[in-house]
Each structure stands twice: as C-alpha cells, then as structure tokens.
Scaffold this active site. Structure first.
Site, PDB file in Angstrom:
ATOM      1  CG  ASP A 102      -2.212   0.528   1.024  1.00 32.68           C
ATOM      2  OD1 ASP A 102      -2.347   1.369   0.145  1.00 32.68           O
ATOM      3  OD2 ASP A 102      -3.135   0.104   1.726  1.00 32.68           O
ATOM      4  CG  HIS A 118      -9.214   1.963  -3.539  1.00 29.75           C
ATOM      5  ND1 HIS A 118     -10.151   2.775  -2.942  1.00 29.75           N
ATOM      6  CD2 HIS A 118      -8.024   2.281  -2.958  1.00 29.75           C
ATOM      7  CE1 HIS A 118      -9.554   3.539  -2.041  1.00 29.75           C
ATOM      8  NE2 HIS A 118      -8.268   3.265  -2.034  1.00 29.75           N
TER       9      HIS A 118
END
Length: 428
Positions: free
Chosen positions: A240, A336
């Site tokens: 991430d 996303h």
C-alpha cells in the site's frame, strides 16, 4: 553500533541516517491505504539507499525538532503511533494557548533528542521513566490547530480557508465525539514505550489548559521485520502507498506545503501543511471471504507484490486503458486504484502517512480494526476532497470500509531554534 544518528525532516537532506540504512518495511516511507487519497499502493522510501542493519540501531536514530517543516510529515513511517485531540478548557484563550504551545514544544524537543522531560524527581512535571534505557527511536511530535481553535483564541481573522469544513460523504458514519478538536497532536516512534512516554508527557503538560477530546493508537511494521526492503501492508494484506508523491518529484513541496507570500493573515502557515485524519474501519470478516482474485480486482493491484493488474512491477505505472483477451479492462472501472489515481483526478495527490489500528473484538465477534488514515497536502480542497468525492461515487472498496471519525487540522511550519510551534500565529 552505538551513539545517535540524526535525520532532518526536510525532503532535500543528503545525510544518510542509520534510520535510512535499516532497509525494512517498517521504514519504508510514507505508505498507507489510499482510502480517499490519490494513487495506488507503496511509499517513497524505496528510492533511498537501504541495507540491512541490526535492530540496535533503531533506538539511536534522532529526528530533528527544529526545521522549516514540522517533523512527522515526511518522516518515514514509524512502528508505533498515537493521535490525540484536545479542546481548550473553559476560560482558556490566546494567552493560555501560547503558554501551552511553548511547553509542548519544549517537551517535544527534549523527548525527540532522547532526553527526559524536565522537572524535579518528585514534582508534578517529573519524568515518568517509561522510556528509560531507550534512545530517541525516531520519535516525532507534530502539532496542529482545528477550526474551533481560532474562535476560542480570538484569532478568527487568521483562520485559513483550507480549514473550511469537509463536505459530507456517503461512506461517513462519523462519531462527533471522536472527530475534530481545537488542538491535534500526532506522535510516532519506532519503540512503543518511547511513543507512550511522549503521549503521557503531552497530556500532562496540557494540565488545566486543555482537556482530551479523543485519543487513538496505531502501529505499523517494525524496522527489521522483513528480509529485504519492501512496502508495508495494511490490515487487508495489501501492499500500500505506491502512488504517494515522492521527494524527487519537481512539485513535491508544492503539493505538500503551504507557500509563503500569500495573504498576510495566513502567513503564519507558510511552510506548514493540512492534515486530514480519518478513522476508517475495515470490515475484515467480509473482506477475507473474498477470493484473492476478487480482492485484487477491487483494489486494481496484485496482492502478492502490489503490481498493477495491467502488468509490470509494483512501481510500474498503471495502464488504465489496457484490456484482456476478452476485451474487458484489466483494471476494472470501479477499482480503488483506478478511481483514486491522479490521472483520474486532475492530478490531485496527497502524502498518505497512516497507522493501522486494532481496538479489540466487538460483541458480535467482528474486529474493530482498520486504518488511522492521515494525509498531508497544501490544500485539502484540492487534495483530499475531490478524490474522496470521486471514491464516494462508486469505489469497489466502499462496501468493505466505514469512515467512523474525521478531523481537519492546519499544521504550522516548523519552529526555528528558540521558537515554539505556532508562535507566528499566537504572537501575531
């Protein structure tokens, strides 16, 4: 190895601290789940020179308190963190707030240098001894002001437009008791006891001037936990933060820090930034029922290595137009990473620097866990807000997360030697 190493919080420093040589995921730069921010998934520290180092070096690293910018903004991710918001006590105004910021700055400087707090051994301000035997451990203490702070100190003429309230979003389930606040403090360190020691010192110095409104605890991967340098993962298991702005970008400072030479009423904020803080619960039981292939399509990246589904490695740019043999986009329309990418948001980006959290198990057996999302930008109305609005309209991740608390804070520039944080505002 022994002794202290030093690391400036500015992005153009050339000195390699031991912190930079750790070569671990815990030191992997400003990483974190996008969740309403721009970009995909890792951090900028992968561009730094990194090599294995003994864990004993973790405690010796010192981040400088004084500088152009406050620490804790571009500082690499720390293993342990605390967020705490205060409200000024009834009757406390500008004078009392200035005295508090002076005390807080003095304590932060000492603790970040690995020194004990001041005070007689048996007096009310004595050091608790919680962090005895530890070095600075990359401790940072960062201070910010909420919109209500300006009303309560009679400084409404100096409240910047960037502190206008965030708009409501459909994914919001906000608890007002755990949102906003007059004052905000972010604490981070690579040792949990060092971080807790700073939390207690900050709370004690507030004394009768300010009371705690809310407080949250977070964590990241510990330096030395992985065999090679790599990006941290969030509690969903996703690599991430790749899309974060990087110090090597020509517009890095422009994206993050408020420029000087603007309206004189807001000149106190020059060199500062805005922090958007969101407590985002991850519905992990629902998420973990999905097969890995489905999780990857929700995010738009491979779970194993963070590479975009359009191919390449973690740092390969996403090819948003690339289709598979069936003619379907490899990165789905509602993924996303696609929706939050700068390419789909007129270049909007911010530096995401979060902590994960776990606050136990609810009565129904579900974990109260997720992300203490913190993003930094020169203007939240051009950074966080437009990206979150886009995510609000169709992000495939939305069914698996819930925004439970929110805050927006103006974070002044760093204090010069002999100054305290916020002095230009409070003594204007």
């Amino acid at each position: 190895m022994s002794g202290k190493s030093t690391s400036s919080d500015t992005s153009n420093t050339h000195a390699l601290s031991r912190r930079r040589l750790l070569g671990t995921a815990g030191a992997a730069g400003a990483t974190g789940l996008v969740l309403g921010a721009a970009g995909g998934a890792t951090g900028y520290a992968a561009t730094r020179d990194q090599a294995p180092a003994a864990l004993t070096t973790v405690g010796s690293t010192e981040v400088m308190f004084h500088g152009k910018h406050q620490p804790g903004i571009t500082t690499p991710l720390q293993a342990s963190g605390h967020l705490i918001a205060f409200d000024l006590a009834p009757g406390a105004g500008r004078k009392q707030a200035a005295a508090l910021m002076r005390r807080w700055s003095a304590v932060a400087r000492r603790l970040m240098a690995g020194e004990p707090t001041a005070g007689a051994a048996d007096g009310p301000g004595h050091d608790t001894g919680v962090a005895l035997d530890a070095g600075p451990s990359s401790l940072t203490v960062t201070f910010g002001f909420g919109a209500t702070f300006f009303e309560r100190t009679g400084l409404t003429a100096h409240r910047p437009p960037g502190l206008d309230p965030l708009p409501p979003f459909s994914s919001d389930h906000l608890d007002a008791r755990r949102s906003n606040g007059d004052l905000w403090v972010q604490i981070g360190a690579d040792d949990a006891l060092v971080a807790f020691h700073a939390l207690r010192a900050v709370q004690k110095e507030a004394a009768s001037t300010a009371t705690v409104r809310w407080q949250m605890n977070g964590f990241n991967r510990t330096p030395g936990a992985t065999a090679r340098p790599m990006t941290a993962r969030n509690l969903m298991g996703q690599v991430d933060g790749t899309g974060n702005p990087k110090p090597t970008d020509d517009d890095f400072d422009k994206r993050l820090f408020v420029p000087g030479g603007q309206d004189p009423a807001y000149e106190w904020l020059a060199g500062g930034s805005y922090a958007v803080v969101r407590r985002i619960r991850m519905l992990l039981d629902d998420w973990e029922k999905l097969p890995v292939e489905r999780q990857e399509r929700v995010i738009g990246r491979r779970k194993a290595d963070g590479a975009p589904l359009s191919g390449g490695t973690e740092t390969t740019a996403m090819d948003l137009d690339k289709a598979g043999p069936d003619g379907k986009l490899l990165i789905p329309d509602n993924a996303h990473a696609r929706i939050s990418s700068p390419e789909r948001n007129s270049g909007a980006a911010m530096l995401r620097r979060p902590f994960s959290y776990h606050d136990g198990i609810d009565q129904d057996g579900t974990p109260d866990a997720g992300l203490l999302f913190i993003c930094w930008q020169a203007d939240p109305l051009r950074g966080f807000v437009p990206v979150q609005r886009k995510l609000d309209r169709g992000d495939a991740l939305s069914p698996f997360i819930r925004h439970e608390a929110s805050g927006l804070f103006a974070v002044p520039g760093g204090a010069a030697a002999g100054e305290y944080v916020g002095q230009r505002l409070l003594e204007s």
